[in-house]
Write an enzyme that holds these catalytic residues in place. Sequence first.
Site, PDB file in Angstrom:
ATOM      1  N   GLN A 258      35.859  35.500  50.300  1.00  0.00           N
ATOM      2  CA  GLN A 258      36.511  36.454  49.396  1.00  0.00           C
ATOM      3  C   GLN A 258      36.481  35.920  47.983  1.00  0.00           C
ATOM      4  O   GLN A 258      36.699  34.728  47.762  1.00  0.00           O
ATOM      5  CB  GLN A 258      37.972  36.682  49.836  1.00  0.00           C
ATOM      6  CG  GLN A 258      38.748  37.650  48.952  1.00  0.00           C
ATOM      7  CD  GLN A 258      40.142  37.925  49.476  1.00  0.00           C
ATOM      8  OE1 GLN A 258      40.324  38.092  50.690  1.00  0.00           O
ATOM      9  NE2 GLN A 258      41.120  37.988  48.604  1.00  0.00           N
ATOM     10  N   ASP A 259      36.159  36.807  47.029  1.00  0.00           N
ATOM     11  CA  ASP A 259      36.217  36.463  45.603  1.00  0.00           C
ATOM     12  C   ASP A 259      37.372  37.224  44.967  1.00  0.00           C
ATOM     13  O   ASP A 259      37.567  38.413  45.231  1.00  0.00           O
ATOM     14  CB  ASP A 259      34.911  36.876  44.897  1.00  0.00           C
ATOM     15  CG  ASP A 259      33.752  35.927  45.208  1.00  0.00           C
ATOM     16  OD1 ASP A 259      32.648  36.166  44.691  1.00  0.00           O
ATOM     17  OD2 ASP A 259      33.968  34.963  45.970  1.00  0.00           O
ATOM     18  N   ASN A 260      38.125  36.514  44.120  1.00  0.00           N
ATOM     19  CA  ASN A 260      39.247  37.147  43.408  1.00  0.00           C
ATOM     20  C   ASN A 260      39.043  37.014  41.913  1.00  0.00           C
ATOM     21  O   ASN A 260      38.366  36.096  41.443  1.00  0.00           O
ATOM     22  CB  ASN A 260      40.572  36.467  43.786  1.00  0.00           C
ATOM     23  CG  ASN A 260      40.945  36.687  45.236  1.00  0.00           C
ATOM     24  OD1 ASN A 260      40.472  37.630  45.866  1.00  0.00           O
ATOM     25  ND2 ASN A 260      41.782  35.817  45.779  1.00  0.00           N
TER      26      ASN A 260
ATOM     27  N   LYS B 143      39.977  26.991  47.634  1.00  0.00           N
ATOM     28  CA  LYS B 143      39.662  27.817  46.467  1.00  0.00           C
ATOM     29  C   LYS B 143      38.754  27.059  45.513  1.00  0.00           C
ATOM     30  O   LYS B 143      39.018  25.907  45.173  1.00  0.00           O
ATOM     31  CB  LYS B 143      40.953  28.221  45.738  1.00  0.00           C
ATOM     32  CG  LYS B 143      41.883  29.074  46.576  1.00  0.00           C
ATOM     33  CD  LYS B 143      43.252  29.176  45.970  1.00  0.00           C
ATOM     34  CE  LYS B 143      44.215  29.846  46.939  1.00  0.00           C
ATOM     35  NZ  LYS B 143      45.613  29.736  46.500  1.00  0.00           N
TER      36      LYS B 143
ATOM     37  N   TYR C  48      37.934  33.201  41.285  1.00  0.00           N
ATOM     38  CA  TYR C  48      37.871  32.159  42.296  1.00  0.00           C
ATOM     39  C   TYR C  48      37.368  32.677  43.636  1.00  0.00           C
ATOM     40  O   TYR C  48      37.567  33.829  43.981  1.00  0.00           O
ATOM     41  CB  TYR C  48      39.212  31.449  42.464  1.00  0.00           C
ATOM     42  CG  TYR C  48      40.419  32.315  42.674  1.00  0.00           C
ATOM     43  CD1 TYR C  48      40.938  33.086  41.652  1.00  0.00           C
ATOM     44  CD2 TYR C  48      41.085  32.330  43.895  1.00  0.00           C
ATOM     45  CE1 TYR C  48      42.074  33.869  41.826  1.00  0.00           C
ATOM     46  CE2 TYR C  48      42.219  33.091  44.086  1.00  0.00           C
ATOM     47  CZ  TYR C  48      42.712  33.861  43.044  1.00  0.00           C
ATOM     48  OH  TYR C  48      43.847  34.625  43.230  1.00  0.00           O
TER      49      TYR C  48
ATOM     50  N   GLU D 183      51.612  34.108  53.219  1.00  0.00           N
ATOM     51  CA  GLU D 183      51.751  33.566  51.868  1.00  0.00           C
ATOM     52  C   GLU D 183      52.978  32.675  51.745  1.00  0.00           C
ATOM     53  O   GLU D 183      54.042  32.965  52.321  1.00  0.00           O
ATOM     54  CB  GLU D 183      51.852  34.708  50.845  1.00  0.00           C
ATOM     55  CG  GLU D 183      50.513  35.352  50.491  1.00  0.00           C
ATOM     56  CD  GLU D 183      50.627  36.261  49.274  1.00  0.00           C
ATOM     57  OE1 GLU D 183      51.467  37.171  49.281  1.00  0.00           O
ATOM     58  OE2 GLU D 183      49.870  36.039  48.304  1.00  0.00           O
TER      59      GLU D 183
ATOM     60  N   LYS E  80      58.660  37.188  42.089  1.00  0.00           N
ATOM     61  CA  LYS E  80      58.367  36.478  43.351  1.00  0.00           C
ATOM     62  C   LYS E  80      58.234  34.977  43.067  1.00  0.00           C
ATOM     63  O   LYS E  80      58.813  34.143  43.775  1.00  0.00           O
ATOM     64  CB  LYS E  80      57.060  37.014  43.948  1.00  0.00           C
ATOM     65  CG  LYS E  80      56.547  36.268  45.162  1.00  0.00           C
ATOM     66  CD  LYS E  80      55.165  36.764  45.606  1.00  0.00           C
ATOM     67  CE  LYS E  80      54.058  36.161  44.769  1.00  0.00           C
ATOM     68  NZ  LYS E  80      52.688  36.380  45.301  1.00  0.00           N
ATOM     69  N   ASP E  81      57.500  34.628  42.017  1.00  0.00           N
ATOM     70  CA  ASP E  81      57.276  33.204  41.720  1.00  0.00           C
ATOM     71  C   ASP E  81      58.554  32.535  41.220  1.00  0.00           C
ATOM     72  O   ASP E  81      58.808  31.366  41.501  1.00  0.00           O
ATOM     73  CB  ASP E  81      56.150  33.043  40.704  1.00  0.00           C
ATOM     74  CG  ASP E  81      54.795  33.372  41.315  1.00  0.00           C
ATOM     75  OD1 ASP E  81      53.808  33.443  40.563  1.00  0.00           O
ATOM     76  OD2 ASP E  81      54.736  33.576  42.552  1.00  0.00           O
TER      77      ASP E  81
HETATM   78  C1  LIG Z   1      46.151  37.014  46.143  1.00  0.00           C
HETATM   79  C2  LIG Z   1      45.924  38.456  46.489  1.00  0.00           C
HETATM   80  C3  LIG Z   1      46.775  39.457  46.043  1.00  0.00           C
HETATM   81  N1  LIG Z   1      46.545  40.749  46.381  1.00  0.00           N
HETATM   82  C4  LIG Z   1      47.440  41.773  45.844  1.00  0.00           C
HETATM   83  C5  LIG Z   1      48.894  41.556  46.189  1.00  0.00           C
HETATM   84  C6  LIG Z   1      49.622  42.096  44.988  1.00  0.00           C
HETATM   85  O1  LIG Z   1      49.858  43.490  45.149  1.00  0.00           O
HETATM   86  C7  LIG Z   1      48.649  41.911  43.828  1.00  0.00           C
HETATM   87  C8  LIG Z   1      48.983  40.727  42.945  1.00  0.00           C
HETATM   88  O2  LIG Z   1      49.172  39.612  43.808  1.00  0.00           O
HETATM   89  P1  LIG Z   1      49.854  38.296  43.248  1.00  0.00           P
HETATM   90  O3  LIG Z   1      50.978  38.650  42.329  1.00  0.00           O
HETATM   91  O4  LIG Z   1      50.143  37.410  44.424  1.00  0.00           O
HETATM   92  O5  LIG Z   1      48.656  37.691  42.373  1.00  0.00           O
HETATM   93  P2  LIG Z   1      48.664  36.197  41.760  1.00  0.00           P
HETATM   94  O6  LIG Z   1      50.010  35.820  41.274  1.00  0.00           O
HETATM   95  O7  LIG Z   1      47.526  36.148  40.825  1.00  0.00           O
HETATM   96  O8  LIG Z   1      48.352  35.296  43.026  1.00  0.00           O
HETATM   97  C9  LIG Z   1      47.295  34.362  43.051  1.00  0.00           C
HETATM   98  O9  LIG Z   1      47.638  33.368  42.149  1.00  0.00           O
HETATM   99  C10 LIG Z   1      47.501  32.006  42.482  1.00  0.00           C
HETATM  100  C11 LIG Z   1      47.060  31.275  41.248  1.00  0.00           C
HETATM  101  C12 LIG Z   1      46.645  31.681  43.624  1.00  0.00           C
HETATM  102  O10 LIG Z   1      46.093  30.592  43.731  1.00  0.00           O
HETATM  103  C13 LIG Z   1      46.521  32.651  44.706  1.00  0.00           C
HETATM  104  O11 LIG Z   1      45.167  32.810  45.033  1.00  0.00           O
HETATM  105  C14 LIG Z   1      47.118  33.966  44.497  1.00  0.00           C
HETATM  106  O12 LIG Z   1      48.375  33.906  45.123  1.00  0.00           O
HETATM  107  O13 LIG Z   1      47.366  41.701  44.430  1.00  0.00           O
HETATM  108  C15 LIG Z   1      45.469  41.123  47.153  1.00  0.00           C
HETATM  109  O14 LIG Z   1      45.278  42.321  47.444  1.00  0.00           O
HETATM  110  N2  LIG Z   1      44.618  40.150  47.620  1.00  0.00           N
HETATM  111  C16 LIG Z   1      44.810  38.828  47.320  1.00  0.00           C
HETATM  112  O15 LIG Z   1      43.992  37.977  47.760  1.00  0.00           O
END
Ligand SMILES: Cc1cn([C@H]2C[C@H](O)[C@@H](COP(=O)(O)OP(=O)(O)O[C@H]3O[C@H](C)C(=O)[C@H](O)[C@H]3O)O2)c(=O)[nH]c1=O
Length: 198
Positions: A61-63, A86, A146, A157, A181-182
Amino acid sequence: MLTFLFSTVDMYIRAMKIIETPIPGLLEIEPTIFGDDRGYFYESYNKDAFHKAGITVEFVQDNQSLSSKGVLRGLHFQNPPHAQGKLVRVIAGAVLDVALDIRVGSPTYGQHHKVELTGENKKMFWVPPGFAHGFLTLKDDTIFAYKCTALYNKESEGAVLWNDPQLNINWNIDSPLVSEKDQEAPAFDKLKSQFQFI
Ligand SMILES: Cc1cn([C@H]2C[C@H](O)[C@@H](COP(=O)(O)OP(=O)(O)O[C@H]3O[C@H](C)C(=O)[C@H](O)[C@H]3O)O2)c(=O)[nH]c1=O
């Protein structure tokens, strides 16, 4: 001479330089950049080069995320069996990237490594499973990309509080923009890590 060329610290593989960090397994990677009067080219991932460097993983998976300056995302992980390795980089902008060792029994348990990843330095960071990961953006319009070794699995998570004083992570910022959340993530000593050091 061959020994010198393949020293364990800096291995020069065809398309990249591998730099070990104080935490075994965490690797900084400097890809070879091909610049000319049009701009630049580089391989952001090459399976053969990574496998030769000992990173013998498959990515599934790519993000990608976009953040303004002063955004902090993390410290996140997915628990086993959905733990993710990652390979992270910055396409544009700049981040202070952090990986925290959460493997129970690890000699570096609770220790972190920081590295600045930017669109300019094109540096990459390999964060294996067993680490919580996060970053602080240092510039507006920062695009973070990533590759992950496991698919997203919301139920697995986990997170660690980004500014937990016992982690002693110097983010050089007092009030970043952090998701609710964080901000509510548990302190490190409340983490019941499911990761074992092997
Ligand atoms: C991570 C992820 C999130 N989502 C959805 C869930 C939420 O509705 C939305 C935002 O998610 P989140 O707020 O968790 O995104 P980040 O805060 O950028 O989270 C990431 O940030 C840190 C730096 C990390 O290392 C992780 O890979 C990842 O947790 O995307 C998805 O649909 N797929 C995914 O793989």
